[in-house]
Design a protein around this motif. Structure first.
Motif, PDB file in Angstrom:
ATOM      1  N   ASP A   1       0.818  -1.223   0.000  1.00  0.00           N
ATOM      2  CA  ASP A   1       0.000   0.000   0.000  1.00  0.00           C
ATOM      3  C   ASP A   1       0.849   1.269   0.000  1.00  0.00           C
TER       4      ASP A   1
ATOM      5  N   ASP B   1      -0.758   8.127  -0.034  1.00  0.00           N
ATOM      6  CA  ASP B   1      -1.899   8.835  -0.625  1.00  0.00           C
ATOM      7  C   ASP B   1      -1.544   9.621  -1.888  1.00  0.00           C
TER       8      ASP B   1
ATOM      9  N   GLY C   1      -8.781   1.688  -8.257  1.00  0.00           N
ATOM     10  CA  GLY C   1      -9.447   1.641  -6.961  1.00  0.00           C
ATOM     11  C   GLY C   1     -10.687   0.788  -6.981  1.00  0.00           C
ATOM     12  N   THR C   2     -11.420   0.834  -5.900  1.00  0.00           N
ATOM     13  CA  THR C   2     -12.625   0.017  -5.768  1.00  0.00           C
ATOM     14  C   THR C   2     -13.797   0.569  -6.574  1.00  0.00           C
TER      15      THR C   2
ATOM     16  N   LYS D   1      -7.674   4.668  -2.567  1.00  0.00           N
ATOM     17  CA  LYS D   1      -8.420   3.441  -2.270  1.00  0.00           C
ATOM     18  C   LYS D   1      -9.570   3.246  -3.247  1.00  0.00           C
ATOM     19  N   THR D   2     -10.296   4.304  -3.540  1.00  0.00           N
ATOM     20  CA  THR D   2     -11.429   4.189  -4.456  1.00  0.00           C
ATOM     21  C   THR D   2     -11.024   4.448  -5.906  1.00  0.00           C
TER      22      THR D   2
END
Length: 328
Positions: free
Chosen positions: A51, A78, A270-271, A318-319
């Protein structure tokens, strides 16, 4: 009383440590790291390990020993706030190249087979006639990289280099060959040499970058104008072997790619969505330590690619979603 003291302490700690100092990515602005200093990772590349993203680039800070060449390393979770991990390369002239020798555009790959981090970079003499790639290796992403060798990939001259890692994990090197054009080559299993050529794009381009997005490969390149910016262009293909489409502008040509030069396209999956980031340098040849970075999400898909006017923006890694400042 204790609650207010604790809050004050945490505020002071965050301010001093540089935690969350950047809320947006601001193209063309000074980009402070965790120490509050402008990031020195010019001509760079990024890899993701679990990550954490690692950003490598040319260290161009003032006051460096002119007998050495430096590659810096930063880490982030990030893509907005970056921690300085140190100069992972401090190299003296490795092959008796003489005064003004060149180390440019470092790119790092992680090899799962050998468990080594393999750094490629453009190695050259002051007059750009050596035209080779150099390799250095490390056991850690932010460890000291040890010089191994240099060579001309497939016996071709190599100046600006770029990196591309496909969705299946295959690793590729992009390099500029002044005599022939823009090469895309696959690395050998241990990443210590070149296995084969995938494409030779017969265009005088450098600053090469490739991304694979929804079934198409997109390649970006910059014209051969040295430090001066120019209208970067892109082409597409269904395979790295080509054939490649006609090259088109990625931005209004009069902006000269908003005074920048491509170095990489970073795909953030991302998701909920996928964002492709155009990573570029805004070079200041007479004040290289103050050269800036132009990072912007691209409009990409169905064979089209476009770089909008740079504005502050946010990304959720993440998204995979991003938002331009106008919509924040």
């Amino acid at each position: 009383m204790f609650k207010f003291v604790l809050i004050g302490f945490l505020f002071t700690f965050c301010a001093l440590s540089g935690i969350a100092q950047n809320k947006t990515i601001n193209p063309g602005a000074v980009w402070p790291d965790d120490r509050g200093q402008h990031i020195q990772a010019h001509g760079g590349g990024i890899i993701k390990i679990k990550d954490t993203y690692y950003w490598y680039g040319e260290e161009r800070a003032q006051g460096l020993d002119p007998h050495y060449r430096y590659v810096s390393c930063y880490s982030s979770r990030d893509l907005t706030n970056w921690k300085f991990r140190g100069d992972v390369v401090k190299m003296s002239d490795p092959e008796n190249l003489g005064e003004g020798w060149i180390l440019e555009r470092p790119k790092v790959y992680y090899n799962k087979l050998t468990k080594k981090y393999v750094m490629y970079f453009h190695l050259d003499t002051r007059n750009y006639q050596y035209a080779r790639v150099g390799i250095a290796v490390s056991d850690k992403p932010d460890g000291n990289y040890t010089f191994v060798k240099s060579f001309r990939p497939l016996d071709h001259q190599s100046r600006d280099i770029g990196q591309f890692i496909d969705d299946d994990g295959s690793a590729y090197l992009i390099f500029e060959d002044r005599a022939l054009g823009f090469h895309i080559v696959k690395l050998a299993d241990d990443y210590m040499s070149v296995a084969k050529e995938m494409s030779l794009v017969n265009m005088p381009l450098e600053g090469g970058a490739v991304v694979h997005y929804k079934g198409l490969y997109y390649a970006i390149g910059s014209a051969l104008t040295g430090w001066a910016p120019n209208p970067n262009k892109y082409a597409t293909a269904t395979s790295l072997a080509g054939p490649w489409s006609e090259f088109k502008d990625i931005a209004p040509p009069e902006t000269k790619t908003y005074h920048s030069q491509s170095t990489m396209m970073l795909k953030v999956v991302g998701t909920k969505d996928t964002t492709v980031i155009f990573m570029a340098d805004q070079w200041k040849p007479n004040a290289q330590w103050d050269s800036r970075y132009l990072w912007m999400p691209l409009e990409i898909g169905e064979g089209k690619l476009w770089l909008n006017e740079p504005k502050p923006w946010k990304i959720n890694v993440k998204t995979g979603e991003h938002k331009i400042a106008e919509k924040l």
